[in-house]
Design a protein around this motif. Structure first.
Motif, PDB file in Angstrom:
ATOM      1  N   ALA A 104      15.656   9.286  42.240  1.00  0.00           N
ATOM      2  CA  ALA A 104      15.740   7.844  42.009  1.00  0.00           C
ATOM      3  C   ALA A 104      14.392   7.169  42.239  1.00  0.00           C
ATOM      4  CB  ALA A 104      16.798   7.224  42.929  1.00  0.00           C
ATOM      5  N   VAL A 105      13.697   7.586  43.294  1.00  0.00           N
ATOM      6  CA  VAL A 105      12.386   7.000  43.602  1.00  0.00           C
ATOM      7  C   VAL A 105      11.374   7.352  42.509  1.00  0.00           C
ATOM      8  CG1 VAL A 105      10.449   7.011  45.214  1.00  0.00           C
ATOM      9  CG2 VAL A 105      12.791   6.933  46.080  1.00  0.00           C
ATOM     10  N   THR A 106      11.340   8.612  42.100  1.00  0.00           N
ATOM     11  CA  THR A 106      10.374   9.025  41.078  1.00  0.00           C
ATOM     12  C   THR A 106      10.655   8.340  39.745  1.00  0.00           C
ATOM     13  OG1 THR A 106      11.741  10.968  40.600  1.00  0.00           O
ATOM     14  CG2 THR A 106       9.920  11.252  42.153  1.00  0.00           C
ATOM     15  N   LEU A 107      11.934   8.196  39.410  1.00  0.00           N
ATOM     16  CA  LEU A 107      12.273   7.509  38.163  1.00  0.00           C
ATOM     17  C   LEU A 107      11.829   6.050  38.212  1.00  0.00           C
ATOM     18  CD1 LEU A 107      13.643   7.580  35.398  1.00  0.00           C
ATOM     19  CD2 LEU A 107      15.808   7.023  36.538  1.00  0.00           C
ATOM     20  N   THR A 108      12.011   5.405  39.358  1.00  0.00           N
ATOM     21  CA  THR A 108      11.605   4.008  39.507  1.00  0.00           C
ATOM     22  C   THR A 108      10.097   3.859  39.383  1.00  0.00           C
ATOM     23  OG1 THR A 108      13.498   3.579  40.953  1.00  0.00           O
ATOM     24  CG2 THR A 108      11.683   2.000  41.011  1.00  0.00           C
ATOM     25  N   LEU A 109       9.347   4.713  40.088  1.00  0.00           N
ATOM     26  CA  LEU A 109       7.888   4.618  40.051  1.00  0.00           C
ATOM     27  C   LEU A 109       7.338   4.930  38.659  1.00  0.00           C
ATOM     28  CD1 LEU A 109       6.839   6.259  43.442  1.00  0.00           C
ATOM     29  CD2 LEU A 109       6.753   3.842  42.816  1.00  0.00           C
ATOM     30  N   THR A 110       7.973   5.875  37.982  1.00  0.00           N
ATOM     31  CA  THR A 110       7.516   6.212  36.628  1.00  0.00           C
ATOM     32  C   THR A 110       7.733   5.053  35.668  1.00  0.00           C
ATOM     33  OG1 THR A 110       8.082   8.529  37.052  1.00  0.00           O
ATOM     34  CG2 THR A 110       7.717   7.906  34.777  1.00  0.00           C
ATOM     35  N   SER A 111       8.757   4.249  35.929  1.00  0.00           N
ATOM     36  CA  SER A 111       9.079   3.134  35.032  1.00  0.00           C
ATOM     37  C   SER A 111       8.192   1.916  35.245  1.00  0.00           C
ATOM     38  CB  SER A 111      10.549   2.730  35.231  1.00  0.00           C
ATOM     39  OG  SER A 111      11.417   3.831  35.028  1.00  0.00           O
TER      40      SER A 111
END
Length: 314
Positions: A134-141
């Motif tokens: 969830a954190v990586t998806l958020t930062l990538t976005s």
């Protein structure tokens, strides 16, 4: 392995030769030139023509390319049409700052991505894996410029802990490590997410591979299994992604350099294009392209070394 390295290295040489022609043709198509930039709209045509002659811009394209190519082979990158100094000096000043940022980022990126990728891959489906995903998806976005502005607003303007730009550092930026914190944080945010997910995917694939199952049957200790058998194969997609990350970082990351006023390659390239400083544009562009080719060559060789069975499959 040696035959593959020679064949792959030969293709890299061909790529660089083609890139040199493409770079020259594209820069030659830029509208206007340094002579027209130097004069305002009221300047006479005779003045512009005289300056173009002094700069050698009136020569045929083939003649200019031959001279430029000869300079590349002899290590002479030419003279800046704007500053009048050697292009190698401009290149050295701009590449130094960008290379320093890239080096610090990669030194932190590799261990972080490997640890995160291995942990989430070995514990796929767990709470840790879901939270990290969830954190990586958020930062990538989050776009880089948005993250950069948020970090500046928080840590520079509100808390006053870190400098917001490199303005005023001059040539002593290497003595101020605090200047690197925010730019490196922005550069790490997206790259560590992408690279760790590549390693996670490679870890999941390696866990289900036949050699891993056989190693477990033979009673190989877990630590040895991970370090000796699982990690080298899981790292193959990560190595390829790391090469692309190196391209991205050495390209200067225009947004990061613009927000933090970093005197790097992207900033120098934009200024050279604006001033129609063709030799500088050519040198910077070809240097970045050459670095990209060499990084991908190194990634292919390392991947082949980590997973030599691919040689048998060819």
């Amino acid at each position: 392995m040696l035959r593959y390295a020679l064949r792959r290295g030969g293709w890299t040489v061909v790529q660089l030769a083609v890139l040199s022609v493409v770079v020259f043709l594209l820069t030659d198509l830029l509208p206007g030139d340094a002579a027209t930039v130097d004069f305002n709209e009221q300047a006479g045509l005779d003045q512009v023509a005289q300056l173009r002659e002094q700069m050698g811009l009136d020569r045929p394209a083939a003649e200019r390319f031959a001279g430029w190519a000869h300079g590349l082979l002899t290590g002479d990158l030419g003279t800046s049409l704007v500053g009048g100094g050697p292009v190698s000096g401009v290149l050295a000043r701009s590449v130094t700052a960008t290379a320093a940022l890239a080096a610090v980022t990669i030194l932190l990126l590799v261990p972080l991505a490997v640890v995160i990728g291995l942990v989430t891959g070995l514990r796929a489906g767990s709470r840790t894996d879901r939270v990290v995903s969830a954190v990586t998806l958020t930062l990538t976005s989050v776009p880089d410029f948005v993250l950069a502005l948020l970090l500046v607003a928080l840590f520079s303007l509100r808390l006053g802990w870190l400098p917001s730009t490199w303005v005023g550092a001059d040539d002593l930026w290497w003595q101020r490590p605090e200047l690197f914190v925010l730019p490196v944080a922005v550069l790490l945010a997206r790259t560590v997410c992408v690279l760790s997910r590549q390693i996670r995917a490679g870890t999941l694939t390696s866990l289900n591979a036949g050699y891993t199952v056989q190693a477990r049957r033979l009673g190989v200790p877990p630590v040895r299994l991970v370090l000796r058998h699982l990690l080298p194969n899981a790292a193959v997609p990560g190595v390829q992604e790391l090469a692309r990350t190196g391209d991205h970082l050495l390209g200067g990351v225009l947004v990061v350099e613009a927000v933090f006023a970093v005197p790097g390659t992207a900033t120098a390239l934009v200024e050279a294009v604006q001033n129609r400083d063709v030799p500088t544009v050519q040198a910077l562009t070809l240097t970045l392209a050459a670095v990209a080719c060499l990084l991908n060559l190194a990634a292919d060789l390392v991947s082949r070394r980590l997973a030599p069975r691919t040689e048998v499959l060819r």
